[in-house]
Design a protein around this motif. Sequence first.
Motif, mmCIF file in Angstrom:
data_model
loop_
_atom_site.group_PDB
_atom_site.id
_atom_site.type_symbol
_atom_site.label_atom_id
_atom_site.label_comp_id
_atom_site.label_asym_id
_atom_site.label_seq_id
_atom_site.Cartn_x
_atom_site.Cartn_y
_atom_site.Cartn_z
ATOM 1 N N TYR A 1 5.453 8.015 -6.239
ATOM 2 C CA TYR A 1 4.773 6.785 -5.863
ATOM 3 C C TYR A 1 3.628 7.118 -4.906
ATOM 4 O O TYR A 1 3.726 8.049 -4.105
ATOM 5 C CB TYR A 1 5.736 5.822 -5.155
ATOM 6 C CG TYR A 1 6.984 5.497 -5.936
ATOM 7 C CD1 TYR A 1 7.059 4.363 -6.736
ATOM 8 C CD2 TYR A 1 8.106 6.333 -5.863
ATOM 9 C CE1 TYR A 1 8.209 4.064 -7.451
ATOM 10 C CE2 TYR A 1 9.259 6.041 -6.575
ATOM 11 C CZ TYR A 1 9.310 4.915 -7.365
ATOM 12 O OH TYR A 1 10.453 4.625 -8.071
ATOM 13 N N LEU A 2 2.580 6.344 -4.982
ATOM 14 C CA LEU A 2 1.496 6.417 -4.015
ATOM 15 C C LEU A 2 1.462 5.098 -3.262
ATOM 16 O O LEU A 2 1.530 4.027 -3.874
ATOM 17 C CB LEU A 2 0.157 6.643 -4.719
ATOM 18 C CG LEU A 2 -1.082 6.681 -3.808
ATOM 19 C CD1 LEU A 2 -1.039 7.889 -2.888
ATOM 20 C CD2 LEU A 2 -2.356 6.669 -4.630
ATOM 21 N N MET A 3 1.377 5.179 -1.944
ATOM 22 C CA MET A 3 1.335 3.945 -1.166
ATOM 23 C C MET A 3 0.086 3.905 -0.302
ATOM 24 O O MET A 3 -0.484 4.934 0.059
ATOM 25 C CB MET A 3 2.593 3.800 -0.310
ATOM 26 C CG MET A 3 2.735 4.813 0.813
ATOM 27 S SD MET A 3 4.321 4.654 1.684
ATOM 28 C CE MET A 3 5.378 5.592 0.575
ATOM 29 N N VAL A 4 -0.340 2.683 0.005
ATOM 30 C CA VAL A 4 -1.442 2.457 0.931
ATOM 31 C C VAL A 4 -0.996 1.407 1.930
ATOM 32 O O VAL A 4 -0.342 0.420 1.582
ATOM 33 C CB VAL A 4 -2.728 2.017 0.197
ATOM 34 C CG1 VAL A 4 -2.525 0.725 -0.588
ATOM 35 C CG2 VAL A 4 -3.879 1.849 1.194
ATOM 36 N N ILE A 5 -1.343 1.650 3.206
ATOM 37 C CA ILE A 5 -1.008 0.730 4.292
ATOM 38 C C ILE A 5 -2.300 0.356 4.987
ATOM 39 O O ILE A 5 -3.171 1.206 5.214
ATOM 40 C CB ILE A 5 -0.020 1.372 5.294
ATOM 41 C CG1 ILE A 5 1.354 1.569 4.629
ATOM 42 C CG2 ILE A 5 0.144 0.503 6.538
ATOM 43 C CD1 ILE A 5 1.533 2.872 3.936
ATOM 44 N N GLY A 6 -2.455 -0.909 5.329
ATOM 45 C CA GLY A 6 -3.671 -1.332 6.011
ATOM 46 C C GLY A 6 -3.755 -2.832 6.153
ATOM 47 O O GLY A 6 -2.743 -3.537 6.159
ATOM 48 N N GLU A 7 -4.985 -3.347 6.281
ATOM 49 C CA GLU A 7 -5.271 -4.779 6.415
ATOM 50 C C GLU A 7 -4.631 -5.365 7.668
ATOM 51 O O GLU A 7 -4.079 -6.468 7.669
ATOM 52 C CB GLU A 7 -4.820 -5.548 5.173
ATOM 53 C CG GLU A 7 -5.503 -5.113 3.895
ATOM 54 C CD GLU A 7 -7.004 -5.364 3.895
ATOM 55 O OE1 GLU A 7 -7.452 -6.310 4.563
ATOM 56 O OE2 GLU A 7 -7.724 -4.606 3.205
ATOM 57 N N LYS A 8 -4.752 -4.656 8.759
ATOM 58 C CA LYS A 8 -4.153 -5.085 10.028
ATOM 59 C C LYS A 8 -4.845 -6.322 10.580
ATOM 60 O O LYS A 8 -6.067 -6.450 10.514
ATOM 61 C CB LYS A 8 -4.253 -3.934 11.029
ATOM 62 C CG LYS A 8 -3.634 -4.199 12.389
ATOM 63 C CD LYS A 8 -3.742 -2.946 13.243
ATOM 64 C CE LYS A 8 -3.241 -3.166 14.664
ATOM 65 N NZ LYS A 8 -3.364 -1.919 15.469
ATOM 66 N N HIS A 9 -4.053 -7.256 11.121
ATOM 67 C CA HIS A 9 -4.591 -8.432 11.794
ATOM 68 C C HIS A 9 -3.613 -8.899 12.856
ATOM 69 O O HIS A 9 -2.427 -8.538 12.849
ATOM 70 C CB HIS A 9 -4.870 -9.566 10.800
ATOM 71 C CG HIS A 9 -3.634 -10.141 10.170
ATOM 72 N ND1 HIS A 9 -2.838 -11.076 10.784
ATOM 73 C CD2 HIS A 9 -3.052 -9.895 8.966
ATOM 74 C CE1 HIS A 9 -1.822 -11.397 10.007
ATOM 75 N NE2 HIS A 9 -1.925 -10.687 8.894
ATOM 76 N N LYS A 10 -4.095 -9.680 13.796
ATOM 77 C CA LYS A 10 -3.226 -10.210 14.842
ATOM 78 C C LYS A 10 -2.169 -11.115 14.219
ATOM 79 O O LYS A 10 -2.472 -11.930 13.335
ATOM 80 C CB LYS A 10 -4.034 -10.993 15.866
ATOM 81 C CG LYS A 10 -3.228 -11.387 17.108
ATOM 82 C CD LYS A 10 -4.088 -12.122 18.114
ATOM 83 C CE LYS A 10 -3.303 -12.358 19.410
ATOM 84 N NZ LYS A 10 -2.058 -13.114 19.234
#
Length: 499
Positions: free
Chosen positions: A280-289
């Motif tokens: 599997y390949l994963m991506v983490i992101g789109e951080k917001h308060k």
Amino acid sequence: MQAIWKIGDTEIEHYPALAGKREADVVVIGAGITGLTTALQLAEDGSRVIVLEALSVGEGCTGGSTGNLYSPLAKGLSAIRKKWGDDVSRDIVTSRIETIDFIEATIERFAIDCQFHRRPLYRLFTTADEVQAYELDEERKALLEAGLEVEDIEQHVLPFSPLQGLKINDQAQFNPLLYVQGLAKAVSAMGVTILEHSPVRDVDYKQGVVKTDTAAVTARHIVHATHTPKGVDLLQTGMLPSREYGVSAKLNGEAYPEGIFWMLDPFHSLRSYRYAGESYLMVIGEKHKTGEGKYDYYQRLREYLSQHFDVQEFCHQWSAQQYSSADGLPYIGRMHARDNVYVATGFAADGLTWGTLAGRIIADLIHGRDNTWHAHFDARRITPAKSAGGWVKENASVTKHLVQDYLATGKLKEFAELAPGEAKVATLDGEKLAIYRNESGELSVLSAVCPHMKCLVHWNANDTTWDCPCHGSRFDTRGDVIEGPAYHALERRDPPVDS
């Protein structure tokens, strides 16, 4: 959908809920990586330890993490160097190197099958403008000064083409959920009592009593290993709660990149995971308060992977909470004005390593031992010059929500206004309500007032939850606490019969 780490927990141990009255030397609130590391260290010294977990072992922030272990920091070490100086930066890196080594030794000691591997870490830009070149050079200097070996990236390390970057070898990756489940099994065999589905509702610090809905534990020492202290605490006034999202996918015939890949323009964290013959390949992101999300962040991440890889199918999606301190370092140690109460918070995006270090520091404090690293992270430290910016920003945000949310909440004429799948905060008969109608048409009506410090919750459409933008408490559509400092659920209201 659920976090990718759940695919490996087919043979997990289950633990009972707290019943009746118990006594212990130490009660640890939270069975994530911080709480179970603390329990391990204390059990080895002969302490009687009880661990209370609101959900199941590892299913909080630990089970929603990236599974990456690294000696620098996700935000970069250069900012810490500028604020704290070379000596502190060097100690941070050294403490985190030692902590990763400790995790590896613990895995070997207890034969925990959690797919631990040493991997390189990459900090990468896909453009080559002067500002980014300067930032990369500053980070290189900070990493070298902290004692790390750094390589410049000149070859293609991903299917798309980063134009400049750095590589740091000998970092690590694992399955964090399998690790803490293995740790739970090990400490349970050592005599630690682990109790799941036992959410804490109150703590009587004077008497040393931790209470759930129907039972209680009395202990000489109390440890908040809950990512942020439960209840109202001074530390919460300077910490920024935020959410970040992850998705995983299978690829069509491509090699899965191995390593920790931080794409910095804008930030996305990429990594691969292999389990039971599947990759599997994963991506983490789109951080917001927390409480201020506006978009479909899962869709944004799916689009990101699709733009850069040949995706066969998407498999998992999940999110996790972070708490960032005002001065850039975590808070670990004794709570203000309470010598027998301990906290571990402010880990930002670096919680697996910080949480493990925190467990070791807290155990040393409880047993009266000196700890080399405690002084840098002391939860009682006062750093007005270094904390001012973060403190002002977070408290301005809290004030804004306390005032504007109450004033801006519109009136609800009738519940029929809400279509299936829709939610809103509205005023009805003078009360602020959090209202949600599920896809089947069933209505949920709750008080919109967070029981922690009376801010109004906001709807999180990505995770179908009610999130408090002030201090990060989160609730499901029944009002039950998912995480954060709140002890109690959102109060339930009866929807009209014809709703």
